[in-house]
Design an enzyme around this catalytic site. Structure first.
Site, short mmCIF file in Angstrom:
data_model
loop_
_atom_site.label_atom_id
_atom_site.label_comp_id
_atom_site.label_asym_id
_atom_site.label_seq_id
_atom_site.Cartn_x
_atom_site.Cartn_y
_atom_site.Cartn_z
N ARG A 74 0.85 -1.21 0.00
CA ARG A 74 0.00 0.00 0.00
C ARG A 74 0.89 1.25 0.00
NH1 ARG A 74 -1.49 -0.26 6.39
NH2 ARG A 74 0.04 1.30 6.98
N ILE A 84 3.11 4.49 -0.55
CA ILE A 84 4.20 4.83 -1.46
C ILE A 84 4.77 3.57 -2.11
CG2 ILE A 84 6.54 5.79 -1.58
CD1 ILE A 84 5.74 7.67 0.77
N VAL A 93 10.81 -7.15 7.36
CA VAL A 93 12.19 -6.66 7.15
C VAL A 93 13.03 -6.67 8.43
CG1 VAL A 93 11.57 -5.21 5.17
CG2 VAL A 93 11.56 -4.21 7.48
N TYR A 131 11.91 8.63 14.97
CA TYR A 131 11.69 8.55 13.52
C TYR A 131 12.73 9.41 12.80
CZ TYR A 131 9.32 8.84 8.96
OH TYR A 131 9.02 8.77 7.61
N LYS A 179 15.61 8.13 10.08
CA LYS A 179 15.69 8.54 8.67
C LYS A 179 17.03 9.22 8.36
CE LYS A 179 11.84 6.86 7.19
NZ LYS A 179 11.81 5.77 6.19
#
Ligand code: NDP
Length: 257
Positions: free
Chosen positions: A20, A22, A68, A162, A166
């Protein structure tokens, strides 16, 4: 001469979290360019619904259940795809979670570990495993999903874990790019602004937050998954043959202010 560089016929592409958002848009873009696409998602039902969406658009995709955060599972999937197709040419490390909004001083151990596990460790396990296979074949392209959060600190919502994950993805991208450039494997990332997906819906009071984000964006709007998928398609294709270690901002100007 130029458009043919986007032709991915004969290439095998794996998209993590491709069921779903991106990831699904990336799967769509890569399939449209001719690649054999494998949607790898932690939830087989989400993967299957992504597959159905692609089918409606006239594209076939394979699906595989893969978490993952589990390096053994990642290896099993990679081995099976290599046995089936001879190798994987393109890896899109898209799976990611956000779990906003928790102040740093209140973040639980489990919360920090979970976000780092999916967003950073997961990217590394996939790069190590699929990238290792690409090195053996002397070719391959990896595209990681970074974020504007790797450059700036989002406001007003607190999400230190987060943002850190990133920023680490961006520097991991550069590190692997430098290590693997001589082996024919390119590693790049795209750093999107806020994109209208299910991920944003996990944020409390998102409709109010959106007003702040839009005000802070020169283009005055959020992005759509397809606008990220087209950058991923470029980075995965031979049109980006000179790019490695690049973090491509797709942010409507967000980081200009
Ligand atoms: P979504 O939440 O819509 O989709 C993420 C997908 O990843 C889901 O299918 C989810 O599966 C899957 N996933 C989650 N955990 C795992 C895991 N452990 N193993 C495999 N798959 C997993 O997110 P987006 O499409 O919005 O985001 C995609 C990427 O883009 C993320 O890395 C995100 O950080 C990044 N990004 C997103 C932005 C945004 O504003 N949306 C902005 C900047 C970057 P399930 O549904 O089963 O949980």
């Amino acid at each position: 001469m130029y458009l043919e560089k986007y032709d991915l016929a004969g290439r095998v592409a794996v998209v993590t979290g491709g069921g779903r958002g991106i990831g699904l848009a990336c799967a769509h873009a890569l399939a449209e360019a001719g690649a054999v696409v494998v949607i790898a998602d932690v939830d087989p039902l989400v993967a299957a619904s992504g597959q159905a969406t692609l089918r409606e658009a006239g594209h076939e995709a394979r699906v595989v259940a893969m978490d993952v955060t589990q390096p053994d599972q990642v290896k099993e999937v990679a081995d099976s795809l290599i046995a089936q197709f001879g190798g994987v040419d393109i890896l899109v490390n898209n799976a990611g979670i956000v779990r906003s909004e928790v102040a740093a001083e209140e973040v639980a151990d489990e919360h920090w570990r979970n976000v780092i596990d999916v967003n950073l460790n997961g990217v590394f396990w996939c790069c190590r495993t699929f990238g290792g296979g690409m090195i053996k074949r002397g070719k391959g392209a990896i595209v990681n999903l970074g974020s504007i959060s790797g450059y700036i600190v989002n406001r007003p919502q607190a999400q230190s874990y987060y943002n850190a994950s990133k920023a680490a993805v961006h520097h991991l991208t550069r590190s692997l790019a430098a290590e693997w450039a001589g082996s024919g494997v390119r590693v790049n990332a795209v750093a999107p602004t806020y994109i209208d997906t299910e991920l944003l819906k996990t944020l409390e009071g998102v409709e109010v937050l959106k007003k702040d984000w839009i005000r802070d964006t020169p283009m005055g709007r959020l992005g759509q998954p397809e606008e990220i998928a087209s950058v991923v398609l470029f980075l995965a294709s031979d049109a980006a043959s000179l790019l490695t270690g690049s973090i491509v901002l797709a942010d409507g100007g967000f980081t200009c202010w």
